[in-house]
Design a protein around this motif. Structure first.
Motif, PDB file in Angstrom:
ATOM      1  N   UNK A 161       1.167  -1.150  -0.379  1.00 26.01           N
ATOM      2  CA  UNK A 161       0.003  -0.306   0.212  1.00 26.01           C
ATOM      3  C   UNK A 161       0.541   1.505   0.018  1.00 26.01           C
ATOM      4  N   UNK A 169      -4.034   5.134   8.873  1.00 26.73           N
ATOM      5  CA  UNK A 169      -4.440   5.094   7.640  1.00 26.73           C
ATOM      6  C   UNK A 169      -4.435   6.440   6.619  1.00 26.73           C
ATOM      7  N   UNK A 183      -2.097   8.404   7.258  1.00 22.39           N
ATOM      8  CA  UNK A 183      -0.986   8.710   6.552  1.00 22.39           C
ATOM      9  C   UNK A 183      -0.469   8.491   5.795  1.00 22.39           C
ATOM     10  N   UNK A 184      -1.167   7.035   5.288  1.00 26.45           N
ATOM     11  CA  UNK A 184      -1.110   6.179   4.250  1.00 26.45           C
ATOM     12  C   UNK A 184      -1.571   6.630   3.148  1.00 26.45           C
ATOM     13  N   UNK A 220       0.879   8.855   1.500  1.00 26.76           N
ATOM     14  CA  UNK A 220       1.194   8.457   0.639  1.00 26.76           C
ATOM     15  C   UNK A 220       1.115   7.776  -1.098  1.00 26.76           C
ATOM     16  N   UNK A 266      10.763   8.370  -1.511  1.00 27.34           N
ATOM     17  CA  UNK A 266      10.250   8.783  -0.421  1.00 27.34           C
ATOM     18  C   UNK A 266      10.351   7.247   0.168  1.00 27.34           C
ATOM     19  N   UNK A 281       4.453  16.073   1.710  1.00 26.98           N
ATOM     20  CA  UNK A 281       3.652  15.488   2.807  1.00 26.98           C
ATOM     21  C   UNK A 281       3.297  16.522   3.907  1.00 26.98           C
TER      22      UNK A 281
END
Lengths: 193, 495
Positions: free
Chosen positions: A44, A124, A126-127, A130, A141, A176
């Motif tokens: 992911x 989740x 943060x995912x 990304x 990264x 980010x």
């Protein structure tokens, strides 16, 4: 029940690997069951969405079962599988994105990010941030932060220059920070005195 | 406040490094499917490899067999000896008194010949004849005794004498023939001549008894080999086969494709093929067969007929349509100068409109089809293949009547692809079927019944079931996998 099952799996991981090498489908299923959630998490991080991550996971596990005979039981099996997943992601990236280079932009100073904000964000969230990164930034990264590659290694793996790797990492970080702030609608400056 | 990059990295790392999420269940199913697919591909790859290897092996065996032909001299040699043996025994029985003389004389002659050629046998011959001399003299001097004791002498002395003399005769004849062979070899192969010299030297050093024994052993080995060959007569078998067969068409199509498809006919047509088979008996019960065959496959489609009388009874006066037969129409796609018709076996590209057909624009909008072929024609697609089988046979009964069980793999190469229209105007070629695979593989299983008409010729009747491993058509909307039931009938010749 599931926990005891996994305890058993951990205990007999070596046997499971041996059985998987022999092509026993039950052992392969158990191995998949044990490692899939972790590896899906890895996939992911390298993907733009869940579909891409699923494809990556599928390709990765096919590779794992194909090459499992070459695992020497010396290092961590999980680390070995994880490296295969990362390689699958790299392979996918090379295939899809090498011909479409991302325009390099200069590093800019985004809004500052408070530590507290990030600690409150769920994994989740943060995912998702990304996932939204441009493919090359995401790749750099991930390789730098999570796999511990240096810029030279990243440059070799991604067939880019060390300078590009560095600027891509800086750009990824800036995005980010920016995204985190936007998502929470809070300006880090508020907390600074 | 995060100013330090490392801090940001650490925070992301701490949140996401151990992140886990259960993947959807279908991912595992997809992995399993792909693994199974890979395995199938590998198996198929190995099967193909095995086929090629077997073909190479067969070619090698054939070559080897042909190379071995000169060895057949061995039985000829023995025949010659048997004849000469018979001669000596005849002469012996006619005159018992002189038989010892007659028996020893040729040997003495031959030994002198051997001496001149410098063979060790000469010495041995002399040694033996010397040992027998007293016996010969004795028989000459005491004629009376011999007459009275004729029965005893002939039963005992002759037995010993004839055995010895026969053996010697065999030996000398063998040597004469062998020497002839050597001389021939000397002329043609210099290296062989050197080898022969070596052999001669070996013989010179060997004792008489050893040479004699050695020759006997060699001869026995040859006889044994000859016997073995006559025991399993097969070796190679060449056959000519006629193969009447019925193909049962098994096909499936995507729903969209089938919605505008000509109706496949269920009636199975008898198709006749044939070819040449070559079989090699690898063992007493096992044999491998290959060959070249021609075969035909067909698919017929038509419009379903109906009685219009029943359908239009309320609008047409009674009896007006009685006995009339009407047909539903076939949808065709007319695109950029092509006319395409969907059938169970694939898309037929029509390059010539059947005589009795009319093309109409579609009355109702069927998916992608804007034409309708108005006809009561029966369409027939014919595919012709050249087949190379690789069949393994196991002999259940091996006698005059033989029964085998057989199975194997066939490679079919498409050599003919035609579509015809059958109507009252005859059989017209209208085009061909698109996307037919050039090479296909099928598996065979069956029984072989054989009846030996003579030592060499036998009659065969072999019912076989053949199933294609993949669709004969590469169109993704169509899966056309017929199976055929054929009776391979023909004659074979063993050599």
């Amino acid at each position: 029940m599931i926990l005891t099952n996994f305890e058993w799996i951990l205990k007999d991981l070596r046997q499971l690997i041996i059985d998987s090498v022999a092509g026993k489908s039950k052992a392969q299923a158990q191995l998949y069951q044990y490692l899939a959630p972790k590896m899906y998490g890895v996939c992911l991080r390298y993907s733009k969405d869940e579909t891409e991550a699923e494809d990556n996971l599928q390709e990765g596990f096919l590779k794992v079962f194909e090459k499992i005979g070459s695992f020497r039981h010396e290092g961590s099996f999980e680390g070995w599988v994880r490296r295969i997943m990362v390689n699958a992601a790299l392979e996918r990236y090379r295939k899809n994105h090498l011909m479409h280079p991302v325009e390099d932009m200069g590093v800019f100073d985004g809004p500052e990010l408070n530590e507290q904000i990030i600690s409150e964000m769920s994994a989740k969230d943060l995912m998702k941030i990304i996932n939204e990164l441009p493919p090359r930034y995401r790749m750099v990264f991930n390789l730098y932060v999570f796999e511990g590659f240096n810029h030279k290694e990243i440059a070799e793996e991604m067939k880019i220059s060390v300078g590009t790797s560095k600027s891509n990492l800086a750009r990824a970080r800036a995005i980010l920070q920016d995204k985190v702030v936007k998502v929470f609608g809070e300006i880090a400056n508020n907390y600074s005195a | 406040m995060i100013k330090d990059n490392n801090q940001l990295d650490d925070l992301f790392r701490s949140k996401l490094d151990d992140f886990e999420q259960e993947p959807p269940a279908y991912v595992w199913s997809r992995i399993q499917e792909q693994q199974a697919g890979n395995k199938r591909r590998m198996l198929f790859f190995y099967l193909k490899g095995a086929g090629v290897a077997a073909a190479v092996l067969l070619a090698f065996l054939l070559g080897w067999q042909l190379q071995q032909q000169p060895e057949n001299l061995a039985p000829v040699l023995t025949d010659h000896q048997v004849q000469s043996d018979e001669k000596t025994s005849q002469s012996e029985s006619s005159d018992s008194a002189t038989d010892t003389k007659e028996g020893t004389l040729p040997i003495q002659e031959s030994t002198s010949a051997e001496q001149s050629s410098g063979l060790a046998f000469a010495e041995s011959g002399r040694g033996k004849s010397a040992a027998e001399k007293p016996e010969t003299i004795d028989s000459n001097n005491t004629i009376e005794f011999q007459i009275t004791a004729n029965a005893d002498a002939s039963s005992h002395g002759r037995q010993l004498d004839t055995e010895d003399s026969e053996n010697r005769k065999q030996e000398t004849q063998q040597f004469q023939l062998l020497r002839l062979l050597h001389l021939e070899l000397d002329d043609s192969f210099k290296e062989q001549a050197q080898l022969a010299d070596l052999r001669r030297k070996q013989r010179e050093t060997a004792t008489q008894f050893n040479t004699f024994e050695q020759n006997q052993i060699e001869e026995n080995a040859r006889l044994l080999a000859a016997n073995r060959m006559s025991e399993s007569p097969a070796g190679w078998q060449l056959g000519a086969m006629l193969t009447p067969g019925v193909s049962v068409n098994q096909s499936s199509q995507s729903q969209n494709y089938a919605s505008s498809m000509a109706i496949p006919d269920s009636k199975d047509k008898l198709q006749v093929g044939g070819g040449i088979s070559i079989e090699y008996k690898t063992h007493k019960r096992w044999s491998v067969q290959s060959g070249v065959y021609y075969s035909k496959l067909g698919q017929t489609s038509s419009n379903q007929s109906f009685q219009p009388e029943a359908l239009y009874s309320d609008v047409v006066s009674d009896g007006a349509l009685r006995g009339e037969v009407a047909y539903f129409n076939t949808a065709v796609a007319v695109k950029s100068g092509e006319m395409l018709m969907n059938t169970a076996a694939g898309v037929v590209a029509i390059d010539r409109l059947p005589t009795n057909a009319r093309l109409s624009s579609g009355f109702e909008t069927l998916a992608a089809d804007d034409g309708i072929l108005l006809t009561q024609t029966e369409f027939e697609q014919q595919f012709e293949y050249i087949e190379i089988p690789l069949i393994l046979r196991y002999q259940l009964i091996d006698a005059t009547f033989e029964l085998q069980v057989l199975g194997g793999l066939n490679t079919s190469v498409l050599v003919g692809n035609n579509a015809y229209a059958n109507s009252e105007y005859g059989n017209e070629r209208i085009g061909e079927t698109r996307d037919m695979n050039a090479v296909n593989y099928s598996t065979s299983f069956g029984f072989g019944l054989g009846y030996g008409l003579s030592n060499k010729i036998s009659l065969h009747v072999e019912p076989q079931l053949r199933y294609f491993m993949g669709s004969l058509n590469s169109n993704s909307n169509v899966s056309f996998k017929p199976y055929t039931i054929g009776v391979y009938t023909g004659l074979s010749y063993q050599f």
